[in-house]
Design a protein around this motif. Structure first.
Motif, short mmCIF file in Angstrom:
data_model
loop_
_atom_site.label_atom_id
_atom_site.label_comp_id
_atom_site.label_asym_id
_atom_site.label_seq_id
_atom_site.Cartn_x
_atom_site.Cartn_y
_atom_site.Cartn_z
N ASN A 1 9.10 31.86 -66.56
CA ASN A 1 8.70 33.20 -65.92
C ASN A 1 8.15 33.48 -64.63
OD1 ASN A 1 9.38 34.48 -68.38
ND2 ASN A 1 7.27 34.01 -69.40
N GLU A 2 7.27 32.29 -64.27
CA GLU A 2 6.60 32.25 -62.86
C GLU A 2 8.05 31.78 -61.93
OE1 GLU A 2 3.54 31.14 -65.81
OE2 GLU A 2 5.75 30.51 -65.39
N ALA A 3 8.98 31.37 -62.19
CA ALA A 3 10.16 31.36 -61.26
C ALA A 3 10.81 32.48 -61.16
CB ALA A 3 11.17 30.25 -61.84
N ARG A 4 11.00 33.29 -62.20
CA ARG A 4 11.71 34.63 -62.16
C ARG A 4 10.71 35.57 -61.24
NH1 ARG A 4 16.78 34.04 -62.86
NH2 ARG A 4 17.37 33.59 -65.19
N LEU A 5 9.45 35.62 -61.35
CA LEU A 5 8.58 36.43 -60.58
C LEU A 5 8.75 35.91 -59.35
CD1 LEU A 5 6.63 38.96 -60.49
CD2 LEU A 5 4.70 37.16 -60.94
N MET A 6 8.67 34.75 -59.00
CA MET A 6 8.80 34.49 -57.37
C MET A 6 10.27 34.75 -56.88
SD MET A 6 8.61 30.61 -55.77
CE MET A 6 6.71 30.46 -55.43
N GLN A 7 11.24 34.72 -57.52
CA GLN A 7 12.44 34.94 -57.08
C GLN A 7 12.61 36.57 -56.98
OE1 GLN A 7 15.60 34.12 -60.24
NE2 GLN A 7 14.47 32.29 -60.77
N MET A 8 11.84 37.31 -57.81
CA MET A 8 11.98 38.70 -57.47
C MET A 8 11.05 39.02 -56.24
SD MET A 8 9.94 42.00 -58.10
CE MET A 8 10.29 43.65 -58.26
N PHE A 9 9.95 38.39 -55.94
CA PHE A 9 9.13 38.62 -54.85
C PHE A 9 9.83 38.12 -53.51
CE2 PHE A 9 6.15 36.87 -51.69
CZ PHE A 9 5.24 37.88 -51.45
N ILE A 10 10.62 37.00 -53.59
CA ILE A 10 11.30 36.53 -52.19
C ILE A 10 12.27 37.47 -51.86
CG2 ILE A 10 12.54 35.01 -51.24
CD1 ILE A 10 11.16 32.53 -52.85
N LEU A 11 13.19 37.91 -53.01
CA LEU A 11 14.17 38.96 -52.83
C LEU A 11 13.80 40.35 -52.16
CD1 LEU A 11 16.51 37.93 -55.70
CD2 LEU A 11 16.93 37.45 -53.14
N THR A 12 12.79 40.73 -52.82
CA THR A 12 11.88 42.06 -52.30
C THR A 12 11.58 41.93 -50.94
OG1 THR A 12 11.28 42.61 -54.79
CG2 THR A 12 10.49 43.85 -52.88
N GLN A 13 10.92 40.83 -50.67
CA GLN A 13 10.45 40.72 -49.37
C GLN A 13 11.49 40.42 -48.34
OE1 GLN A 13 6.80 40.97 -49.07
NE2 GLN A 13 7.34 41.56 -51.03
N SER A 14 12.57 40.14 -48.69
CA SER A 14 13.60 39.70 -47.92
C SER A 14 14.68 41.12 -47.81
CB SER A 14 14.61 38.67 -48.37
OG SER A 14 14.03 37.45 -48.58
N GLY A 15 14.20 42.19 -48.41
CA GLY A 15 14.74 43.45 -48.08
C GLY A 15 15.82 43.82 -49.23
N TYR A 16 15.84 43.05 -50.30
CA TYR A 16 16.87 43.46 -51.28
C TYR A 16 16.14 44.38 -52.65
CZ TYR A 16 19.79 39.69 -49.69
OH TYR A 16 20.80 39.04 -48.84
N LYS A 17 17.18 45.16 -53.13
CA LYS A 17 16.61 46.03 -54.17
C LYS A 17 16.87 45.16 -55.55
CE LYS A 17 17.96 50.34 -56.22
NZ LYS A 17 17.04 51.37 -55.95
N VAL A 18 15.79 44.82 -55.95
CA VAL A 18 15.64 44.03 -57.15
C VAL A 18 14.66 44.73 -58.17
CG1 VAL A 18 16.85 41.85 -56.33
CG2 VAL A 18 14.27 42.21 -56.25
N ARG A 19 14.86 44.27 -59.48
CA ARG A 19 13.82 44.86 -60.16
C ARG A 19 13.24 43.58 -61.37
NH1 ARG A 19 13.70 48.18 -57.13
NH2 ARG A 19 14.10 50.44 -57.29
#
Length: 488
Positions: free
Chosen positions: A212-230
């Motif tokens: 779960n921690e890995a998934r949340l970090m994935q979402m955070f990095i992708l969001t901060q990189s400009g990607y539309k993720v949920r």
């Protein structure tokens, strides 16, 4: 008189020295002013980013709506013939227009997603300082991650996830995002490649019990990189949702606001998900499209010999990059044939294949050269359906066609289209029929043969699976079948 000249020269030099000193002082002042301005800008960026993430975290605390996923769309069956069609020697040439009923235009180029505000420049890894390392398809990557960057979620409630987001929003994670973006550029990763990069990094960094921690970090990095993720929650698990305008086969998905959000976790079937559906500024849709293969270290495969049965002198051995094959093996399946054609070949494959092809077509006119390339693709590759080779329908990227023992009509049409565009500089389209894929080439001279007129230009049919057929010879069963024209 001499003394007067020397005195005058000394005064001039003193004046020049004073002016030079003034210039140096001015430059120092400007550099300092620029540095102060740059620091102010960076601080303003940090403040803005912090405010956005703080507001984002507060929205996370609100109740998330629930959605039920739909099963992944299976790859459509393509009823291909068990063996390639061979042209009868006495088949007379024809010069007739072949029908088509639809044209798929070239996609509008879109710039890769970018952070909402600029990130700090990635810092070089200090040799003596321990750094977290992981391997991405043969590429060893070092990241500015330490034990202090690991965190533990108290649970998977909205408040738990919001607390984790606030933890990730600290400035200490900015160098991590900057380094990820730097690898994206250096390795020339497409959107899917970047998603996989972030996924592999986080999965390697956290322990197996911290999914779960890995998934949340994935979402955070992708969001901060400009990607539309949920991010979504099902049971006690967090999952990443990837919205895409393109159909991705086999992945389950959720319908949210009229769009498909794919569940990037193949272990999950149909389930109910609580989804945090909140836009982040400047977020951009993920795309399956790839303008070039990723720049991965070369791990040579077993050499594969290709020889044209028409032009006996055209023989080439190719060792494909196994790291790239592994990357493609994880790539989502799609029926957008232009994705595979536009991805081209790797520089590694071109370096081995193109010199032999260029030597064989050197000095030839474009129609003759196209015939040589067409016969090479028709006869140097062994045919088999995807069902026989893989057990399911699977189009191949160019390097994969050079790697696997068999290829079918889609794979050959894609490879031939790459050769024509890059070696002959001619415009080419794909012709999609039920259960078949062929091509048509726009020559810069009058060429007889079966043809289509598209946007006022004559495209001559070239079929890489119609064995022994020359350019301009369409398979008889498709001369009266309307094709979907795909521009590449």
């Amino acid at each position: 008189m001499r003394q007067a000249c020397l005195l005058l020269l000394a005064l001039i030099m003193q004046n020049i020295s004073a002016q030079t000193l003034d210039i140096y002082k001015y430059m120092e002042q400007q550099i300092k002013a620029f540095g102060d301005y740059d620091n102010q800008q960076q601080q303003a960026f940090k403040t803005y980013r912090s405010r956005l993430n703080a507001e984002f975290a507060e929205y996370m605390r609100q109740r998330w709506p629930e959605y039920k996923s739909k099963p992944g769309k299976p790859v459509p069956d393509s009823p291909e013939p068990p063996a390639p069609i061979i042209k009868e020697p006495d088949t007379p040439p024809s010069n007739v227009p072949v029908p088509f009923d639809d044209i798929t235009p070239m996609p509008i180029p879109v710039e890769p997603p970018q952070p909402v505000v600029p990130l700090p420049k990635p810092q070089p890894v200090v040799p003596d300082k321990p750094a977290f390392a992981f391997t991405f398809y043969g590429q060893k990557c070092q990241m500015p991650l330490e034990a202090k960057h690991r965190f533990t979620l108290a649970g998977t409630t909205e408040n738990n996830i919001a607390d984790g987001w606030k933890r990730l929003s600290a400035d200490e994670y900015l160098p991590v995002i900057a380094q990820c973006m730097d690898y994206r550029n250096r390795l020339r990763l497409c959107d899917w490649g970047y998603v996989r990069f972030v996924e592999q990094m986080t999965m390697s960094f956290f322990t197996s019990s911290q999914l779960n921690e890995a998934r949340l970090m994935q979402m955070f990095i992708l969001t901060q990189s400009g990607y539309k993720v949920r991010i979504a929650q099902t049971g006690n698990r967090l999952v990443l949702l990837l919205p895409s305008r393109e159909t991705i086969y086999k992945y389950s998905y959720l319908n949210i606001g009229g769009g498909k959000y794919y569940v990037i976790d193949s272990s999950l079937g149909q389930a109910s998900f609580k989804v945090f559906d909140r836009e982040f500024p400047k977020e951009q849709y993920f795309s399956l499209r790839m303008s070039e293969p990723p720049a991965l270290p070369v791990s040579k495969s077993t050499p594969h010999n290709f020889q044209s049965r028409h032009d006996k002198a055209l023989v080439v051995n190719v060792c494909v990059n196994k790291n790239l094959i592994d990357f493609y093996d994880d790539y989502p399946l799609s029926s957008h044939w232009d994705i595979y054609a536009r991805a081209s070949l790797s520089e590694n494959a071109k370096g081995q294949l193109y010199p032999a092809l260029r030597s064989c077509i050197a000095g030839k006119d474009k129609p003759t050269a196209a015939n040589i390339l067409l016969h090479f693709v028709q006869t140097a590759f062994e045919y088999a359906t995807d069902d026989k080779q893989f057990g399911y329908e699977r189009p191949l990227f160019g390097d994969e066609t050079l790697f696997y023992p068999y290829s079918d009509c889609e794979d050959r049409a894609i490879l031939f289209s790459i050769f024509v565009r890059e070696l002959l500089g001619l415009d080419i389209v794909l012709l999609h029929y039920p259960g078949h894929l062929a091509t048509a080439v726009c020559f810069n001279t009058e060429v007889m043969g079966d043809y289509l007129v598209i946007d006022g230009k004559r495209y001559v049919v070239c079929d890489p699976t119609y064995i022994n057929a020359d350019i301009g010879q369409a398979m008889p069963q498709y001369k009266q079948t309307a094709a979907n024209v795909i521009k590449i």
